[in-house]
Design a protein around this motif. Structure first.
Motif, PDB file in Angstrom:
ATOM      1  N   GLN A 137      83.752  97.650  35.894  1.00 28.20           N
ATOM      2  CA  GLN A 137      82.850  96.515  35.720  1.00 28.20           C
ATOM      3  C   GLN A 137      81.639  96.893  34.844  1.00 28.20           C
ATOM      4  N   LEU A 138      81.064  98.067  35.113  1.00 28.66           N
ATOM      5  CA  LEU A 138      79.915  98.535  34.322  1.00 28.66           C
ATOM      6  C   LEU A 138      80.313  98.737  32.863  1.00 28.66           C
ATOM      7  N   ILE A 139      81.484  99.307  32.647  1.00 28.77           N
ATOM      8  CA  ILE A 139      81.947  99.548  31.272  1.00 28.77           C
ATOM      9  C   ILE A 139      82.147  98.220  30.550  1.00 28.77           C
ATOM     10  N   LYS A 140      82.691  97.247  31.267  1.00 25.57           N
ATOM     11  CA  LYS A 140      82.912  95.938  30.652  1.00 25.57           C
ATOM     12  C   LYS A 140      81.582  95.302  30.251  1.00 25.57           C
ATOM     13  N   GLN A 141      80.607  95.399  31.163  1.00 27.46           N
ATOM     14  CA  GLN A 141      79.268  94.856  30.852  1.00 27.46           C
ATOM     15  C   GLN A 141      78.674  95.544  29.626  1.00 27.46           C
ATOM     16  N   ALA A 142      78.846  96.858  29.577  1.00 31.16           N
ATOM     17  CA  ALA A 142      78.279  97.637  28.455  1.00 31.16           C
ATOM     18  C   ALA A 142      78.927  97.211  27.137  1.00 31.16           C
ATOM     19  N   ILE A 143      80.237  97.033  27.150  1.00 28.61           N
ATOM     20  CA  ILE A 143      80.934  96.625  25.924  1.00 28.61           C
ATOM     21  C   ILE A 143      80.448  95.235  25.480  1.00 28.61           C
ATOM     22  N   ASP A 144      80.271  94.344  26.448  1.00 26.30           N
ATOM     23  CA  ASP A 144      79.774  93.002  26.113  1.00 26.30           C
ATOM     24  C   ASP A 144      78.405  93.074  25.436  1.00 26.30           C
ATOM     25  N   ILE A 145      77.530  93.937  25.948  1.00 24.54           N
ATOM     26  CA  ILE A 145      76.188  94.075  25.357  1.00 24.54           C
ATOM     27  C   ILE A 145      76.302  94.569  23.916  1.00 24.54           C
ATOM     28  N   LEU A 146      77.120  95.595  23.717  1.00 24.46           N
ATOM     29  CA  LEU A 146      77.253  96.150  22.364  1.00 24.46           C
ATOM     30  C   LEU A 146      77.840  95.125  21.411  1.00 24.46           C
ATOM     31  N   ASN A 147      78.844  94.386  21.860  1.00 23.69           N
ATOM     32  CA  ASN A 147      79.444  93.379  20.980  1.00 23.69           C
ATOM     33  C   ASN A 147      78.447  92.262  20.675  1.00 23.69           C
ATOM     34  N   ASP A 148      77.658  91.935  21.662  1.00 20.36           N
ATOM     35  CA  ASP A 148      76.664  90.885  21.482  1.00 20.36           C
ATOM     36  C   ASP A 148      75.561  91.302  20.503  1.00 20.36           C
ATOM     37  N   ASN A 149      75.250  92.590  20.479  1.00 22.08           N
ATOM     38  CA  ASN A 149      74.187  93.085  19.582  1.00 22.08           C
ATOM     39  C   ASN A 149      74.728  93.454  18.197  1.00 22.08           C
ATOM     40  N   PHE A 150      76.040  93.381  18.011  1.00 21.83           N
ATOM     41  CA  PHE A 150      76.642  93.699  16.707  1.00 21.83           C
ATOM     42  C   PHE A 150      76.348  92.573  15.712  1.00 21.83           C
ATOM     43  N   GLN A 151      75.988  92.950  14.486  1.00 18.75           N
ATOM     44  CA  GLN A 151      75.594  91.959  13.478  1.00 18.75           C
ATOM     45  C   GLN A 151      76.620  91.886  12.349  1.00 18.75           C
ATOM     46  N   GLU A 152      76.622  90.788  11.661  1.00 18.71           N
ATOM     47  CA  GLU A 152      77.581  90.590  10.569  1.00 18.71           C
ATOM     48  C   GLU A 152      77.475  91.640   9.464  1.00 18.71           C
ATOM     49  N   GLY A 153      76.273  92.133   9.229  1.00 22.68           N
ATOM     50  CA  GLY A 153      76.087  93.136   8.172  1.00 22.68           C
ATOM     51  C   GLY A 153      76.725  94.484   8.468  1.00 22.68           C
ATOM     52  N   GLY A 154      77.387  94.628   9.630  1.00 25.43           N
ATOM     53  CA  GLY A 154      78.077  95.874   9.931  1.00 25.43           C
ATOM     54  C   GLY A 154      77.195  96.900  10.629  1.00 25.43           C
ATOM     55  N   PHE A 155      76.310  96.434  11.485  1.00 26.04           N
ATOM     56  CA  PHE A 155      75.454  97.347  12.246  1.00 26.04           C
ATOM     57  C   PHE A 155      75.088  96.679  13.565  1.00 26.04           C
ATOM     58  N   THR A 156      74.495  97.460  14.474  1.00 25.51           N
ATOM     59  CA  THR A 156      74.169  96.959  15.807  1.00 25.51           C
ATOM     60  C   THR A 156      72.662  97.081  16.033  1.00 25.51           C
ATOM     61  N   ILE A 157      72.029  96.002  16.424  1.00 26.94           N
ATOM     62  CA  ILE A 157      70.593  96.075  16.716  1.00 26.94           C
ATOM     63  C   ILE A 157      70.396  96.758  18.083  1.00 26.94           C
ATOM     64  N   PRO A 158      69.278  97.476  18.254  1.00 31.83           N
ATOM     65  CA  PRO A 158      69.011  98.102  19.565  1.00 31.83           C
ATOM     66  C   PRO A 158      68.869  97.064  20.677  1.00 31.83           C
ATOM     67  N   CYS A 159      68.164  95.967  20.382  1.00 32.55           N
ATOM     68  CA  CYS A 159      68.144  94.855  21.333  1.00 32.55           C
ATOM     69  C   CYS A 159      67.529  93.624  20.682  1.00 32.55           C
TER      70      CYS A 159
END
Ligand code: DGY
Length: 433
Positions: free
Chosen positions: A3-25
């Motif tokens: 469950q924790l891993i799933k939540q973590a993946i959701d956060i990372l995917n949500d913070n991923f941007q179209e320009g090909g990078f991930t914002i910290p938050c």
């Protein structure tokens, strides 16, 4: 755990941007940050290697002509962050990337060991090596930049000229440097304190100092020699240099795996010099820990921080010194009333368990310490650091930093700073796998 891993993946995917990078938050940090991207890629590598590859390739695409990699790449316009591209003005440097606006300061050089971590995690190692072959020289050039332009005493140690280069932004370590400066009372509008309670962030006066160093660097068009001569802030940071040394080691390993050994001798020479310089200059015999060194005053800054222990991850101390370091860590930071590992000495009167880098636990530091402790066979403490990290996130959520005091964790939510914070998510995935 799943469950924790799933939540973590959701956060990372949500913070991923179209320009090909991930914002910290969201809100608080709306661009690409150098060391954040590195830690984020380690998490992504576990569930989407293509994303991890993109994250690092995008970062390295913003490299300057001299090998420098900036601490923030401003891919987009955003009015939720201060100071933005118009303050930093990377265009003042003739060497800056023409493609991206960025800052003119850097952050700890994690990219080398991040590539090796990605290789460790990869199932298809051949495929990943092909990718590494396209990126590794850029990381090498970044290290060459540090040894050529940042090692003023030719002792294998790279200076930082701004507290934001350390990554440990408002650590009490810098307090005595601020006393040597007297910046103007700048007029500006903070954005961070619209996202996060001001009690968890630096003060206005601290921001005056931060901006003042940027203005001085800009007057010199971000020229390193001039910065070394004129910046009021010039420090050898044990965390920064441990990351450089760890990354050197990774580059050596990866070049060998690639069968491309032309640069290995140079890396080994740097490595030898840096490990010696680190042990000679940064070890404090009384504190039994590595400490920061103020190049302006030509004197050590004698406080123990979580950065003091990061040398374990890079294999810098002898076993004997590592034993002393562990004793210091457990003696000052390891009491039963505390989660490991506070970012600043909990016994110091400068310790603040709530405020950004003045005491709270950070998951990226815990990840570095966990791996460093394992490297020296300190498996029980390594395990405790891991369990404490998981417990803090389970109790409070995927925050940016956490109150280390166990008692307050029992009664209130003491996750601070940004929520749904990318590297807390990414490194939790790696710790749980
Ligand atoms: C901030 O704005 O606090 C960032 O951490 C600077 O890098």
């Amino acid at each position: 755990k799943e469950q924790l891993i799933k939540q973590a993946i959701d956060i990372l995917n949500d913070n991923f941007q179209e320009g090909g990078f991930t914002i910290p938050c969201k809100g608080l940090y709306p661009f690409q940050w150098k060391w954040d991207s590195g830690f984020i890629a380690i998490g992504q590598a576990h569930y989407d290697m293509e994303k991890a590859k993109t994250e690092i390739a995008t970062l390295l695409d913003a490299q300057w002509e001299n090998g420098f990699i900036p601490h923030i790449v401003f891919h987009n316009e955003s009015d939720t962050y201060f100071p933005g591209a118009d303050v930093h003005r990377s265009d003042l440097s003739p060497l800056a990337s023409k493609k991206y606006k960025s800052t003119g300061m850097t952050q700890p050089p994690v990219t080398g060991f991040v590539l090796e971590e990605m290789y460790r995690i990869a199932e298809d190692k051949e495929n990943l090596l092909k990718y590494i072959a396209t990126q590794i020289d850029k990381v090498y050039d970044n290290h060459a930049y540090f040894y050529t332009h940042r090692d003023v005493n030719n002792e294998g140690l790279a200076f930082i000229y701004h507290n934001w280069e350390s990554g440990t932004d408002n650590s009490p370590i810098w307090d005595d440097i601020w006393k040597t400066m007297n910046p103007p009372d700048y007029t500006f509008e903070r954005r961070d304190t619209t996202h996060v309670d001001a009690s968890q962030r630096p003060t206005k006066r601290e921001y005056d100092h931060y901006l003042n160093i940027i203005e001085i660097a800009k007057e010199h068009n971000y020229n390193d020699a001039k910065i070394a001569a004129h910046s009021p802030f010039l420090v050898l940071d044990p965390l920064f240099n441990a990351m450089l040394i760890k990354s050197n080691e990774s580059l050596i390993n990866l070049y060998r795996l690639l069968g491309n050994t032309g640069k290995v001798a140079q890396l080994e020479a740097w490595q030898k010099k840096s490990i010696k310089g680190f042990n000679d200059k940064l070890w404090d015999d009384t504190l039994n820990a590595y400490v920061h060194y103020d190049l302006r005053k030509d004197a050590p800054i004698r406080f123990v921080t979580s950065s003091s222990f990061s040398a374990l991850y890079a294999g810098i101390p002898s076993q004997e010194r590592a034993d002393l370091l562990l004793q210091t860590m457990m003696g000052k930071f390891g009491g039963e009333e505390l989660y490991l590992c506070a970012s600043f000495d909990p016994n110091s009167d400068r310790f603040d368990p709530k405020k950004y880098w003045r005491g709270p636990v950070w998951i990226n530091m815990n990840w570095i310490l966990h791996n460093g402790l394992k490297r020296y066979g300190f498996n029980d403490v390594a395990q405790r650091v891991k369990e404490d990290s998981i417990a803090l996130i389970e109790k409070n959520g995927f925050f940016e930093y956490f109150n280390p005091i166990k008692k307050v964790n029992e009664t209130e939510n003491v996750g601070y700073g940004g929520n749904n914070f990318s590297w807390s998510a990414a490194l939790l995935i790696d710790l749980l796998k």
